[in-house]
Design an enzyme around this catalytic site. Structure first.
Site, PDB file in Angstrom:
ATOM      1  N   CYS A  45       0.848  -1.202   0.000  1.00  0.00           N
ATOM      2  CA  CYS A  45       0.000   0.000   0.000  1.00  0.00           C
ATOM      3  C   CYS A  45       0.878   1.245   0.000  1.00  0.00           C
ATOM      4  O   CYS A  45       1.716   1.417   0.871  1.00  0.00           O
ATOM      5  CB  CYS A  45      -0.910  -0.001   1.227  1.00  0.00           C
ATOM      6  SG  CYS A  45      -1.792   1.556   1.443  1.00  0.00           S
ATOM      7  N   CYS A  48       0.377   3.414   3.381  1.00  0.00           N
ATOM      8  CA  CYS A  48       0.756   2.941   4.712  1.00  0.00           C
ATOM      9  C   CYS A  48       2.102   3.540   5.148  1.00  0.00           C
ATOM     10  O   CYS A  48       2.950   3.860   4.308  1.00  0.00           O
ATOM     11  CB  CYS A  48       0.846   1.413   4.719  1.00  0.00           C
ATOM     12  SG  CYS A  48      -0.732   0.578   4.990  1.00  0.00           S
ATOM     13  N   ASP A  71       1.186  12.119  -6.093  1.00  0.00           N
ATOM     14  CA  ASP A  71       2.235  11.755  -7.041  1.00  0.00           C
ATOM     15  C   ASP A  71       1.741  11.780  -8.493  1.00  0.00           C
ATOM     16  O   ASP A  71       2.538  11.782  -9.419  1.00  0.00           O
ATOM     17  CB  ASP A  71       2.790  10.365  -6.700  1.00  0.00           C
ATOM     18  CG  ASP A  71       3.460  10.362  -5.324  1.00  0.00           C
ATOM     19  OD1 ASP A  71       4.217  11.305  -5.038  1.00  0.00           O
ATOM     20  OD2 ASP A  71       3.208   9.428  -4.544  1.00  0.00           O
ATOM     21  N   HIS A 108      -4.341   0.637   7.926  1.00  0.00           N
ATOM     22  CA  HIS A 108      -4.828   0.289   6.593  1.00  0.00           C
ATOM     23  C   HIS A 108      -6.255  -0.260   6.635  1.00  0.00           C
ATOM     24  O   HIS A 108      -7.007  -0.150   5.657  1.00  0.00           O
ATOM     25  CB  HIS A 108      -3.875  -0.762   6.003  1.00  0.00           C
ATOM     26  CG  HIS A 108      -4.156  -1.122   4.587  1.00  0.00           C
ATOM     27  ND1 HIS A 108      -3.768  -0.322   3.523  1.00  0.00           N
ATOM     28  CD2 HIS A 108      -4.781  -2.197   4.038  1.00  0.00           C
ATOM     29  CE1 HIS A 108      -4.145  -0.900   2.388  1.00  0.00           C
ATOM     30  NE2 HIS A 108      -4.759  -2.029   2.666  1.00  0.00           N
ATOM     31  N   ASN A 148     -13.402   9.706  -2.226  1.00  0.00           N
ATOM     32  CA  ASN A 148     -14.054   8.655  -2.997  1.00  0.00           C
ATOM     33  C   ASN A 148     -13.871   7.383  -2.198  1.00  0.00           C
ATOM     34  O   ASN A 148     -12.746   7.002  -1.894  1.00  0.00           O
ATOM     35  CB  ASN A 148     -13.395   8.468  -4.364  1.00  0.00           C
ATOM     36  CG  ASN A 148     -13.455   9.734  -5.201  1.00  0.00           C
ATOM     37  OD1 ASN A 148     -14.398  10.511  -5.102  1.00  0.00           O
ATOM     38  ND2 ASN A 148     -12.446   9.939  -6.026  1.00  0.00           N
ATOM     39  N   SER A 156      -9.430   1.616  -5.642  1.00  0.00           N
ATOM     40  CA  SER A 156      -9.012   0.242  -5.420  1.00  0.00           C
ATOM     41  C   SER A 156      -8.262   0.091  -4.095  1.00  0.00           C
ATOM     42  O   SER A 156      -8.198  -0.994  -3.540  1.00  0.00           O
ATOM     43  CB  SER A 156      -8.134  -0.232  -6.570  1.00  0.00           C
ATOM     44  OG  SER A 156      -7.114   0.714  -6.797  1.00  0.00           O
ATOM     45  N   HIS A 159      -7.185   1.889   1.947  1.00  0.00           N
ATOM     46  CA  HIS A 159      -6.587   2.707   3.017  1.00  0.00           C
ATOM     47  C   HIS A 159      -7.375   4.026   3.132  1.00  0.00           C
ATOM     48  O   HIS A 159      -7.537   4.732   2.150  1.00  0.00           O
ATOM     49  CB  HIS A 159      -5.114   2.989   2.699  1.00  0.00           C
ATOM     50  CG  HIS A 159      -4.364   3.490   3.894  1.00  0.00           C
ATOM     51  ND1 HIS A 159      -3.293   2.811   4.442  1.00  0.00           N
ATOM     52  CD2 HIS A 159      -4.539   4.586   4.665  1.00  0.00           C
ATOM     53  CE1 HIS A 159      -2.847   3.480   5.495  1.00  0.00           C
ATOM     54  NE2 HIS A 159      -3.585   4.561   5.646  1.00  0.00           N
ATOM     55  N   HIS A 161      -8.534   7.503   3.147  1.00  0.00           N
ATOM     56  CA  HIS A 161      -7.909   8.757   2.739  1.00  0.00           C
ATOM     57  C   HIS A 161      -8.877   9.604   1.932  1.00  0.00           C
ATOM     58  O   HIS A 161      -9.870   9.102   1.413  1.00  0.00           O
ATOM     59  CB  HIS A 161      -6.657   8.483   1.892  1.00  0.00           C
ATOM     60  CG  HIS A 161      -6.953   7.900   0.539  1.00  0.00           C
ATOM     61  ND1 HIS A 161      -7.326   6.590   0.357  1.00  0.00           N
ATOM     62  CD2 HIS A 161      -6.931   8.458  -0.701  1.00  0.00           C
ATOM     63  CE1 HIS A 161      -7.510   6.354  -0.936  1.00  0.00           C
ATOM     64  NE2 HIS A 161      -7.285   7.477  -1.603  1.00  0.00           N
ATOM     65  N   GLN A 163      -8.835  13.366  -0.769  1.00  0.00           N
ATOM     66  CA  GLN A 163      -7.964  14.161  -1.624  1.00  0.00           C
ATOM     67  C   GLN A 163      -8.349  15.630  -1.544  1.00  0.00           C
ATOM     68  O   GLN A 163      -9.479  15.972  -1.192  1.00  0.00           O
ATOM     69  CB  GLN A 163      -8.084  13.688  -3.075  1.00  0.00           C
ATOM     70  CG  GLN A 163      -7.679  12.236  -3.268  1.00  0.00           C
ATOM     71  CD  GLN A 163      -7.716  11.860  -4.734  1.00  0.00           C
ATOM     72  OE1 GLN A 163      -6.970  12.398  -5.547  1.00  0.00           O
ATOM     73  NE2 GLN A 163      -8.607  10.966  -5.082  1.00  0.00           N
ATOM     74  N   HIS A 276     -18.424  21.395   0.476  1.00  0.00           N
ATOM     75  CA  HIS A 276     -18.797  22.543  -0.344  1.00  0.00           C
ATOM     76  C   HIS A 276     -18.520  23.830   0.428  1.00  0.00           C
ATOM     77  O   HIS A 276     -19.190  24.127   1.419  1.00  0.00           O
ATOM     78  CB  HIS A 276     -20.272  22.452  -0.753  1.00  0.00           C
ATOM     79  CG  HIS A 276     -20.480  21.536  -1.923  1.00  0.00           C
ATOM     80  ND1 HIS A 276     -21.680  21.410  -2.585  1.00  0.00           N
ATOM     81  CD2 HIS A 276     -19.607  20.726  -2.567  1.00  0.00           C
ATOM     82  CE1 HIS A 276     -21.546  20.549  -3.576  1.00  0.00           C
ATOM     83  NE2 HIS A 276     -20.302  20.110  -3.587  1.00  0.00           N
ATOM     84  N   LYS A 305     -26.801   2.918  -8.902  1.00  0.00           N
ATOM     85  CA  LYS A 305     -27.589   3.919  -9.606  1.00  0.00           C
ATOM     86  C   LYS A 305     -26.801   4.294 -10.865  1.00  0.00           C
ATOM     87  O   LYS A 305     -25.698   4.833 -10.763  1.00  0.00           O
ATOM     88  CB  LYS A 305     -27.789   5.157  -8.722  1.00  0.00           C
ATOM     89  CG  LYS A 305     -28.167   6.435  -9.442  1.00  0.00           C
ATOM     90  CD  LYS A 305     -29.566   6.401  -9.999  1.00  0.00           C
ATOM     91  CE  LYS A 305     -29.935   7.729 -10.684  1.00  0.00           C
ATOM     92  NZ  LYS A 305     -31.216   7.627 -11.406  1.00  0.00           N
ATOM     93  N   GLU A 311     -30.048  11.833 -16.842  1.00  0.00           N
ATOM     94  CA  GLU A 311     -28.989  12.493 -16.072  1.00  0.00           C
ATOM     95  C   GLU A 311     -27.842  12.967 -16.964  1.00  0.00           C
ATOM     96  O   GLU A 311     -27.434  14.130 -16.901  1.00  0.00           O
ATOM     97  CB  GLU A 311     -28.440  11.533 -15.003  1.00  0.00           C
ATOM     98  CG  GLU A 311     -29.452  11.128 -13.934  1.00  0.00           C
ATOM     99  CD  GLU A 311     -30.311   9.939 -14.341  1.00  0.00           C
ATOM    100  OE1 GLU A 311     -30.045   9.361 -15.423  1.00  0.00           O
ATOM    101  OE2 GLU A 311     -31.252   9.587 -13.587  1.00  0.00           O
TER     102      GLU A 311
HETATM  103 ZN   LIG Z   1     -23.480  21.788  -1.933  1.00  0.00          ZN
HETATM  104 ZN   LIG Z   2      -2.408   1.243   3.622  1.00  0.00          ZN
END
Ligand SMILES: [Zn+2]
Ligand SMILES: [Zn+2]
Length: 344
Positions: A45, A48, A71, A108, A148, A156, A159, A161, A163, A276, A305, A311
């Protein structure tokens, strides 16, 4: 069964709620419910402690929250600054900015829902610090913090986290919300989000978590089945404006929401979470109210969905579920995290 159109006041668009379509025959990709047992530390990972990353850098033996520059940044200081001009009316400009990764914990095998309240408070402090630091950079106009979670939203690595994209432009949804907020303020003298909160309280059925200064609810105008907004009660424009008590209350509510998500189907619940906030520059943020939005892609444990004709083709959501029913499910999913081994 609910079948009606609902106005989304922040986006200023209509949501078609057609909950009766929920059980129609459906061929869909199956999302696996089986959970792999994860190690506390994974040697392969890149998040980690002590492990090498693709850049060749090695993570420190960190404790608590760890932040580093992505990175593979989509915006960054190394983006080409000299660009060939495109023809005609086309325009381009450098993808300047900063992209960072924020590891919630060295563990992890944990998730946001499995952190204790002080750890979530600390994470909020880091988001505040990051906001202040990135907002001070001259090229940055917006700081988007998002997580996400889950393979169905393309992650995938489990761990825990999130962004940060600090960009030279303001994201579209934020611009839409800014315009809606400014227009409402000019027309009524009130903050739009406060009127949303008042309407949610008046109804009450969709409020899923509350502390003295923070609240979480499935909005009346939800586009996704388990869409949840988390917000401070006081109108502040960015996370940096929260005081200590508000930060603690908001962390408590945020943690409670993600616990409910995981408890719902007793599985790691995939979502996109976004903070937001008002832009850093170019707008005073008047009429804007800082909040978190959760957009979970699943309608049922193995049913995604899909965004399709209405949409993607038309730009308006067709919701197959009813916000009141989904809120009731989340209200019933409270308590300790289903993986918690704490003694009550
Ligand atoms: Zn909003
Ligand atoms: Zn990890």
């Amino acid at each position: 069964m609910t079948w009606e159109q609902r106005w989304h006041p922040l986006r200023r668009e209509w949501i078609v709620v057609a909950a009766h379509r929920q059980h129609r025959p459906w061929n869909s990709e199956q999302v696996s419910r089986t959970e792999r047992a994860l190690p506390e530390h994974a040697s392969d990972c890149y998040l980690c402690p002590r492990n090498p990353r693709v850049s060749g850098a090695r993570n420190p033996d960190y404790e608590g929250v760890f932040v580093f520059d992505n990175d593979h940044p989509c915006v960054g200081p190394l983006a080409p600054s000299e660009l060939a001009a495109p023809p005609g009316i086309y325009r381009n400009r450098p993808a300047s900015g900063v992209a960072r990764v924020v590891c919630y914990t060295p563990r992890h095998d944990l998730s946001l829902a499995q952190l204790d309240v002080p750890s979530v408070v600390r994470l909020m402090e880091v988001w505040q610090e990051q906001y202040r630091e990135l907002a001070a950079r001259k090229e940055v106009r917006y700081v988007l913090v998002f997580e996400n979670r889950g393979e169905v939203v393309g992650v995938s690595n489990p761990h825990p986290h999130c962004q940060i994209y600090a960009t030279n432009f303001v994201f579209k949804y934020i611009e839409t919300e800014l315009h809606a907020g400014a227009r409402h303020l000019a027309e009524t003298g009130r903050v739009l989000f406060q009127d949303v909160l008042a309407a949610e309280r008046q109804d009450g059925r969709r409020i899923i978590s509350e502390q003295r200064s923070a609240i979480a609810f499935v909005p009346y105008f939800a586009r996704y089945a388990y869409e949840v907004y988390v917000a401070p009660l006081r109108s502040v424009t960015t996370i940096a404006d929260l005081d200590d008590a508000e930060r603690r209350d908001l962390a408590t509510v945020l943690r409670d929401v993600v616990i409910r998500f995981d408890n719902l189907w007793r599985m790691p619940f995939p979502y996109v979470m976004a903070l937001h906030q008002a832009p850093v520059k170019g707008h005073d943020g008047r009429g804007f109210h800082f909040h978190f939005e959760f957009h979970p892609p699943l309608r049922r444990p193995n049913l995604l969905k899909y965004l399709a004709g209405p949409e993607i083709g038309g730009g308006n959501f067709l919701s197959d579920t009813c916000a009141e029913e989904k809120a009731a499910e989340l209200i019933a999913a409270g308590g300790r995290h289903y993986k918690s081994t704490d003694v009550a």
